[in-house]
Write a protein that holds these residues in place. Structure first.
Motif: not given
Length: 223
Positions: A57-79
């Motif tokens: 089961s994969a879980f990931s986070i990304k640091v966006l370039r602009n705006p400089r925020t952190i987003r998470a990706s959860l299983p079964l979520l569309k975005q």
């Protein structure tokens, strides 16, 4: 035995061994993204129970370039969703509590880096709102798989009434409308004998034919 190419003759037939590379499970992998790209860094972990044949089961986070925020990706979520919403869903309610959990009280540089992510999730201030935010971004009603939160109308009413501390989040697969029907869970050994598997299947079929919904915890074995 000294052949380095992985080429063999077995019973007159040609056999080749091909190495397969894959990401190690239960380990955090961090990557720097080549630019231009929407994000600058990416971290992923593929979780899997030990001694299990389940898919990771994969879980990931990304640091966006602009705006400089952190987003998470959860299983079964569309975005992807703001990582601070995930923290609130887990019960971390105050901004200070979240910052201390991530950076401690001494790392001012990391705390400063987290401020845009805190501001992005400012409209979500309690656990129920966070769970509702996540649930609304799961697979739509009628889909084979979905994330169901306490705030979701699809949450099983019987579970809410019977459990003193019901799970705040359910991962469901199958006909979600049956969650409100009379149901029965079949639980047994994780290493059943063939006879045990046949018995469980026979019982489940008979109970289903009698009008009960059979619920599986998706564990190995009889479950």
């Amino acid at each position: 035995p000294y052949d380095q190419g992985g080429y063999f003759i077995v019973n007159g037939g040609e056999k080749v061994i091909i190495a397969q590379e894959r990401m190690a499970s239960n380990t955090v992998h961090i990557f720097k993204k080549a630019q231009p790209a929407p994000y600058t860094h990416y971290a992923e972990i593929r979780s899997v129970p030990e001694k299990s044949s389940r898919s990771p089961s994969a879980f990931s986070i990304k640091v966006l370039r602009n705006p400089r925020t952190i987003r998470a990706s959860l299983p079964l979520l569309k975005q992807d969703i703001p990582v601070m919403v995930v923290y609130r869903a887990l019960g971390f309610l105050s901004d200070r509590e979240i910052m201390n959990h991530i950076a401690g009280e001494e790392d001012d540089a990391v705390r400063e880096f987290l401020i845009p992510s805190i501001e992005e999730a400012a409209v979500i201030q309690d656990q129920l709102s966070a769970l509702d935010f996540i649930g609304k971004r799961s697979a739509p009603v009628g889909a084979p798989r979905a994330v169901i939160t306490l705030a979701d109308e699809r949450y099983p009413a019987a579970l809410l009434q019977a459990a003193a501390d019901p799970p705040v989040l359910l991962f469901a697969q199958g006909r979600l409308d049956l969650l409100q029907a009379a149901s029965l869970g079949v639980v047994g050994s994780r290493h059943p004998t063939p006879q045990g598997q046949d018995n469980a299947r026979t019982f489940a079929q008979a109970l289903s034919a009698a009008g009960l919904t059979i619920v599986s915890g998706l564990a190995d074995g009889i479950d």
